[in-house]
Design a protein around this motif. Structure first.
Motif, mmCIF file in Angstrom:
data_model
loop_
_atom_site.group_PDB
_atom_site.id
_atom_site.type_symbol
_atom_site.label_atom_id
_atom_site.label_comp_id
_atom_site.label_asym_id
_atom_site.label_seq_id
_atom_site.Cartn_x
_atom_site.Cartn_y
_atom_site.Cartn_z
ATOM 1 N N UNK A 26 0.825 -1.200 0.000
ATOM 2 C CA UNK A 26 0.000 0.000 0.000
ATOM 3 C C UNK A 26 0.866 1.260 0.000
ATOM 4 N N UNK A 27 1.813 1.297 0.924
ATOM 5 C CA UNK A 27 2.691 2.464 0.985
ATOM 6 C C UNK A 27 3.471 2.601 -0.318
ATOM 7 N N UNK A 28 3.913 1.449 -0.851
ATOM 8 C CA UNK A 28 4.702 1.475 -2.085
ATOM 9 C C UNK A 28 3.886 2.021 -3.250
ATOM 10 N N UNK A 29 2.603 1.719 -3.253
ATOM 11 C CA UNK A 29 1.760 2.221 -4.342
ATOM 12 C C UNK A 29 1.707 3.750 -4.293
ATOM 13 N N UNK A 30 1.563 4.278 -3.103
ATOM 14 C CA UNK A 30 1.585 5.729 -2.963
ATOM 15 C C UNK A 30 2.893 6.310 -3.486
ATOM 16 N N UNK A 31 3.987 5.643 -3.137
ATOM 17 C CA UNK A 31 5.289 6.129 -3.591
ATOM 18 C C UNK A 31 5.426 5.992 -5.105
ATOM 19 N N UNK B 295 -6.937 12.465 -6.780
ATOM 20 C CA UNK B 295 -8.038 11.499 -6.801
ATOM 21 C C UNK B 295 -7.561 10.130 -7.255
ATOM 22 N N UNK B 296 -6.715 10.127 -8.288
ATOM 23 C CA UNK B 296 -6.217 8.827 -8.739
ATOM 24 C C UNK B 296 -5.498 8.109 -7.608
ATOM 25 N N UNK B 297 -4.618 8.849 -6.922
ATOM 26 C CA UNK B 297 -3.878 8.234 -5.819
ATOM 27 C C UNK B 297 -4.841 7.668 -4.786
ATOM 28 N N UNK B 298 -5.858 8.447 -4.459
ATOM 29 C CA UNK B 298 -6.792 7.998 -3.425
ATOM 30 C C UNK B 298 -7.581 6.769 -3.858
ATOM 31 N N UNK B 299 -7.987 6.761 -5.139
ATOM 32 C CA UNK B 299 -8.758 5.611 -5.606
ATOM 33 C C UNK B 299 -7.895 4.354 -5.577
ATOM 34 N N UNK B 300 -6.665 4.468 -6.054
ATOM 35 C CA UNK B 300 -5.779 3.303 -6.044
ATOM 36 C C UNK B 300 -5.590 2.790 -4.626
ATOM 37 N N UNK B 301 -5.375 3.712 -3.699
ATOM 38 C CA UNK B 301 -5.145 3.284 -2.319
ATOM 39 C C UNK B 301 -6.398 2.679 -1.709
ATOM 40 N N UNK C 2 -8.627 -4.642 -0.679
ATOM 41 C CA UNK C 2 -7.974 -5.949 -0.779
ATOM 42 C C UNK C 2 -7.410 -6.356 0.581
ATOM 43 N N UNK C 3 -6.770 -5.390 1.232
ATOM 44 C CA UNK C 3 -6.179 -5.642 2.538
ATOM 45 C C UNK C 3 -7.226 -6.153 3.521
ATOM 46 N N UNK C 4 -8.351 -5.466 3.541
ATOM 47 C CA UNK C 4 -9.390 -5.862 4.499
ATOM 48 C C UNK C 4 -9.918 -7.254 4.198
ATOM 49 N N UNK C 5 -10.045 -7.559 2.893
ATOM 50 C CA UNK C 5 -10.556 -8.873 2.518
ATOM 51 C C UNK C 5 -9.531 -9.961 2.840
ATOM 52 N N UNK C 6 -8.269 -9.668 2.560
ATOM 53 C CA UNK C 6 -7.248 -10.714 2.670
ATOM 54 C C UNK C 6 -6.800 -10.927 4.106
ATOM 55 N N UNK C 7 -6.731 -9.883 4.871
ATOM 56 C CA UNK C 7 -6.224 -10.023 6.234
ATOM 57 C C UNK C 7 -7.139 -9.312 7.212
ATOM 58 N N UNK D 140 -5.275 12.500 5.558
ATOM 59 C CA UNK D 140 -4.764 11.267 4.948
ATOM 60 C C UNK D 140 -4.600 11.423 3.442
ATOM 61 N N UNK D 141 -5.555 12.096 2.829
ATOM 62 C CA UNK D 141 -5.468 12.302 1.385
ATOM 63 C C UNK D 141 -4.218 13.101 1.041
ATOM 64 N N UNK D 142 -3.978 14.161 1.810
ATOM 65 C CA UNK D 142 -2.813 14.991 1.530
ATOM 66 C C UNK D 142 -1.518 14.230 1.792
ATOM 67 N N UNK D 143 -1.591 13.298 2.743
ATOM 68 C CA UNK D 143 -0.389 12.512 3.032
ATOM 69 C C UNK D 143 -0.053 11.587 1.877
ATOM 70 N N UNK D 144 -1.078 11.006 1.260
ATOM 71 C CA UNK D 144 -0.804 10.055 0.196
ATOM 72 C C UNK D 144 -0.672 10.742 -1.163
ATOM 73 N N UNK D 145 -1.154 11.957 -1.265
ATOM 74 C CA UNK D 145 -1.050 12.649 -2.546
ATOM 75 C C UNK D 145 0.417 12.906 -2.873
ATOM 76 N N UNK D 146 0.772 12.819 -4.161
ATOM 77 C CA UNK D 146 2.131 13.200 -4.540
ATOM 78 C C UNK D 146 2.276 14.708 -4.397
ATOM 79 N N UNK D 147 2.946 15.134 -3.333
ATOM 80 C CA UNK D 147 2.929 16.565 -2.986
ATOM 81 C C UNK D 147 3.531 17.457 -4.065
ATOM 82 N N UNK D 148 4.417 16.882 -4.885
ATOM 83 C CA UNK D 148 5.073 17.752 -5.863
ATOM 84 C C UNK D 148 4.092 18.307 -6.901
ATOM 85 N N UNK D 149 2.907 17.702 -7.023
ATOM 86 C CA UNK D 149 1.955 18.261 -7.999
ATOM 87 C C UNK D 149 1.569 19.691 -7.641
#
Ligand SMILES: Nc1ncnc2c1ncn2[C@@H]1O[C@H](COP(=O)(O)OP(=O)(O)OP(=O)(O)O)[C@@H](O)[C@H]1O
Ligand SMILES: [Mg+2]
Lengths: 259, 266, 280
Positions: free
Chosen positions: B192-197, B239-245, B251-256, C123-132
């Motif tokens: 999950x964290x990696x996806x954000x990155x 929004x894209x980032x949030x939807x992906x996460x 998935x996380x909730x379902x799997x574990x 949380x949204x701001x934390x996961x958002x790619x801040x450089x945008x």
């Protein structure tokens, strides 16, 4: 004197589930300077009752009077000793013992003097500047006891204070508590899971039954006082044996009913 | 137990509702934005409504979808490779102390290094093609997969391992019965964290070096003073980032379902 | 959120901070095992040097060339001005993030309604790619320092907010109750019970925030492309000068480690009461 009259306490259910009744129609009078022990199956509301007396949480109906004054909130008159010690891990033993006085606004000098005196009484001299993490469980609970005694309460509320300790430490602290109580009498409400502890320490034992928690029986303990010097002999005596047998019979019948 | 809703709205009840409070916060934010942009924003700050309108247009625009596709190809490839390589590496490090010792210094460096610094080097060696973008995304994502997987393996209860050993399990059995299921929550948390990155890496490389995809589009909007679209694009990326996460969360909730989520992040 | 004080620098796990879980047994390392890390680093360095020498291409200079270049940059002082700019941006941005993050975090931790209203956005701001947000700041402030500082703030604030809120919220109820039992008011409870017990987790957030601030600084500067160390990297990249890119990157890594080290020292001072076993 503490008078508890018709006490009912509910906890809201999670989400849409029914509220849980934790206490039902609890009537109980606790005499001045009495050592009262409370015994009952897990989850029967012992802690809840104690926190009600302390004024930490509200109840739904009924009343609690301490010396004819209704309980409205916490008061330094009623100090509490916690099962998990509840010591501030970042504060020294001295600061922990003094915290009640600090909250009360006592200046540093007198409150530390008082704290030192109590640290000595519970046998921790020399540990004033240690942190709780550096002490054994038994020593930590001595700190908890000293902290409660430091505010000179007239009522000491103890929620399974020795429950987390090993057998030997527990015995030592029981003796010490009795010794302190014999020297400076005060009302003690002492919750325990141990039948032996309830008998050895208490003047009276309140038996509670579960779901919802209510007072099932109150038993006078016929053992003579002072007891601090001869806890061991008392533990061997026939009175002790008969009263624990009686308690066990009662408790077991509750367990059967519960399951 | 809760009683039926009365006709009169109870303000206290509303103030205890999470969704109402969130909506309230959003409305306040939108209002402040709108008022500020109208009163003092001038040419450079589009109003909230202008931005919303731009987002509407963008969602209907093939150009925007094309940009998202271009960017996400690199993202998916890089992220996928990070997961495929990172999980075994993390298991290796969690289980074998020597491997751990050898790789650890590099992980520590990777964790604190602002990885964007490698972008110019990639441009020099690989040019501005897909490969460069994939590698950037990959290097952004893999560290978190490895670190969390390793932590997951390490936090597996030793007594459980002893237990299956006592029942006669070998190393394989230990892995299958204890380590893999025991570390799964942490592995997924790492994913999950990696996806954000990975999303971050995707955006950074396009903003800093390779002006293609959504990053390229943003720079174009900026250059042509299309500020409402610029703001809209920022919103769409978030929004894209949030939807992906949210998908990974699901998935996380379902799997574990037994796991309480804690993850190592940076 | 986060989890144990990772052995070296960056990683944090809550279980070790709160110390509620049994302390993980750490097998004692034998002497030679202790040496594996450094040996591995040394091997990497040697491999880098050898491959660099063997390939002899400009995009992969050997380690010695990179270090030599770094020496030159430091010796002739050209890099120092950029370094000063970057560090100033970082200091301002991180300070702002701290003030914002701690304040908002405490508010969210103490007032349930504030938390309910804001948590998803944080949380949204934390996961958002801040450089945008960099292009937006750039349109507003251009080459002004505020552009970079703004990026740094966005990178680092939200992790501090979340950790602080979580820390304040999860302060042990038994301690709060203890204080209440002696008649403590809200302020006493916050100052003497909640904040101290929250400090380890707050500092974990601050440490992560510091690491993120460094990244925000570099990424922001690389976006703007003409200021600070990030600007130097970009310019060198355009000129296909890999030696300089790597030299400056080395400097940035040292800077990042120094920042984290500073925060760690502060952390240890503030949480000296934590038993050593809980640090692992
Ligand atoms: N904060 C709470 N919210 C909801 N229910 C609670 C809460 N605290 C206690 N209860 C419920 O009230 C009942 C009594 O709890 P209480 O803690 O007083 O029991 P207890 O006799 O002290 O048990 P134990 O011997 O295990 O300490 C239990 O059924 C418990 O589930
Ligand atoms: Mg209890």
């Amino acid at each position: 004197m503490i008078e508890i009259k018709g006490l009912n306490k509910y906890f809201p259910g999670r989400g849409r589930s029914e509220p849980v009744q934790a206490l039902r129609d609890v009537d109980l009078t606790i005499r001045d300077n009495e050592f009262l022990t409370i015994l009952g199956p897990s989850g029967c509301g012992k802690t809840t009752l104690l926190r009600n007396i302390a004024g930490l949480v509200p109840w739904d109906t009924g009343e609690i009077l301490v010396d004819s004054q209704p309980v409205r909130g916490p008061s330094p008159e009623r100090a509490m000793v916690f099962q998990n010690f509840a010591l501030l891990p970042w504060s020294t033993v001295l600061a922990n013992v003094a915290i009640g006085l600090e909250i009360r606004g006592e200046p540093r000098g007198p409150r530390e003097a008082k704290a030192r005196e109590l640290i000595e009484r519970v046998g921790l001299s020399g540990f004033e500047d240690r942190l709780p993490g550096e002490l054994s469980g038994g020593m930590q609970q001595r700190v908890g006891l000293a902290r409660a005694l430091a505010v000179d309460p007239s009522v000491l509320l103890m929620d399974e204070p020795f429950g987390a300790l090993d057998e030997q430490t527990r015995r030592l602290l029981q003796e010490e508590l009795l010794r302190i109580w014999e020297q400076t009498p005060k009302t003690v409400v002492f919750i325990t899971h141990s039948m032996e502890e309830a008998v050895l320490l208490g003047d009276r034992i309140v038996l509670m039954s579960a779901r919802p928690g209510q007072v099932d029986d109150i038993i006078e303990v016929p053992l003579a006082r002072p007891r601090s010097q001869h806890i061991n002999e008392l533990g061997e005596s026939p009175e002790f044996a008969s009263i624990t047998t009686h308690l066990w019979t009662r408790l077991r019948s509750m367990q059967v009913l519960n399951t | 137990m809760s009683s039926a809703e009365g006709p009169a709205l109870n303000i206290d009840r509303l103030l205890d509702s999470r969704w109402f409070l969130r909506a309230l916060a959003f409305a306040a934010f939108a209002l402040v934005w709108q008022v500020y942009a109208t009163a003092a924003g001038g040419f450079f700050v589009p109003t909230f409504t202008e931005t919303a309108a731009a987002i509407g247009r963008q969602l209907a625009s093939p150009e925007v979808w094309q940009a998202f596709a271009t960017s996400n190809i690199a993202m998916v490839l890089g992220f996928g490779l990070a997961v495929v390589i990172g999980i075994p590496l993390g298991f290796l490090m969690g289980r074998f102390r020597l491997a751990e010792r050898a790789i650890n210094p590099y992980l520590n460096i990777l964790l604190v290094t602002p990885l964007a610094g490698i972008i110019p080097l990639l441009m020099m060696s690989l040019g501005i093609g897909l490969a460069s973008r994939v590698i950037v995304v990959w290097s952004f994502a893999i560290v978190m997969v490895v670190v969390n997987t390793r932590a997951g393996v390490r936090q597996v209860d030793r007594s459980l391992i002893d237990m299956v050993r006592l029942f006669g399990a070998g190393e394989l059995g230990v892995w299958r019965r204890v380590i893999l299921p025991g570390s799964l929550p942490a592995v997924l948390a790492g994913v999950r964290v990696a996806l954000g990155r990975a999303v971050t890496g995707m955006v950074i490389v396009e903003l800093v070096m390779v002006s293609v995809g959504i990053g390229g589009l943003i720079l174009r909007y900026q250059a042509f003073f299309r500020f409402a679209e610029l703001y809209g694009m920022v919103v769409l990326i978030i929004l894209e980032a949030l939807i992906l996460l949210a998908i990974v969360d699901w998935v996380q909730r379902k799997a574990t379902p037994w796991a309480s989520m804690t993850s190592i992040r940076d | 959120m986060t989890t144990s004080r990772g052995s070296k620098a960056v990683v944090q796990t809550t279980e070790a901070i709160t110390g509620t879980q049994p302390v993980r047994r750490r097998a004692r390392l034998r002497g030679w095992e202790r040496a594996v890390g450094p040996v591995s680093l040394l091997a990497g360095a040697i491999a880098w040097e050898a491959i660099g020498q063997a390939l002899d291409v400009s995009v992969f200079p050997p380690l010695s060339a990179v270090l030599g270049r770094l020496g030159e940059l430091l010796a002739d002082g050209t890099i120092l001005g950029y370094l000063a700019t970057s560090v100033t941006n970082l200091a301002i941005g991180f300070a702002v993030a701290l003030v914002f993050g701690l304040t908002l975090g405490v508010l969210m931790g103490v007032y349930r309604r504030v938390e309910m209203a804001l948590d998803i956005y944080v949380r949204a701001m934390l996961t958002a790619p801040s450089l945008v947000f960099a292009p937006i700041f750039f349109t507003l402030f251009g080459l002004d320092r505020i552009t970079i500082v703004g990026v740094i703030v966005l990178y680092s604030t939200f992790i501090i907010v979340l950790n602080t809120a979580e820390a304040v919220k999860t302060a042990p109820r038994s301690l709060v109750e203890m204080a209440r039992c002696y008649g403590a008011g809200d302020r006493f409870v916050l100052r003497r019970v909640i904040l101290p017990s929250a400090t380890p987790l707050i500092m974990a957030g601050v440490r992560l925030g510091a690491g993120r601030a460094v990244k925000g600084m570099i990424n922001g500067e690389m976006f703007v492309a003409v200021v600070g160390l990030g600007g130097v990297v970009m310019t060198a990249g355009r000129n296909f000068d890999a030696e300089t890119v790597l030299a400056v990157m080395t400097l940035i890594i040292v800077l990042a480690f120094m920042v984290v080290w500073l925060v760690e020292r502060l952390d240890r001072r503030l949480t000296a009461w934590l038993p050593e076993t809980n640090r692992a």
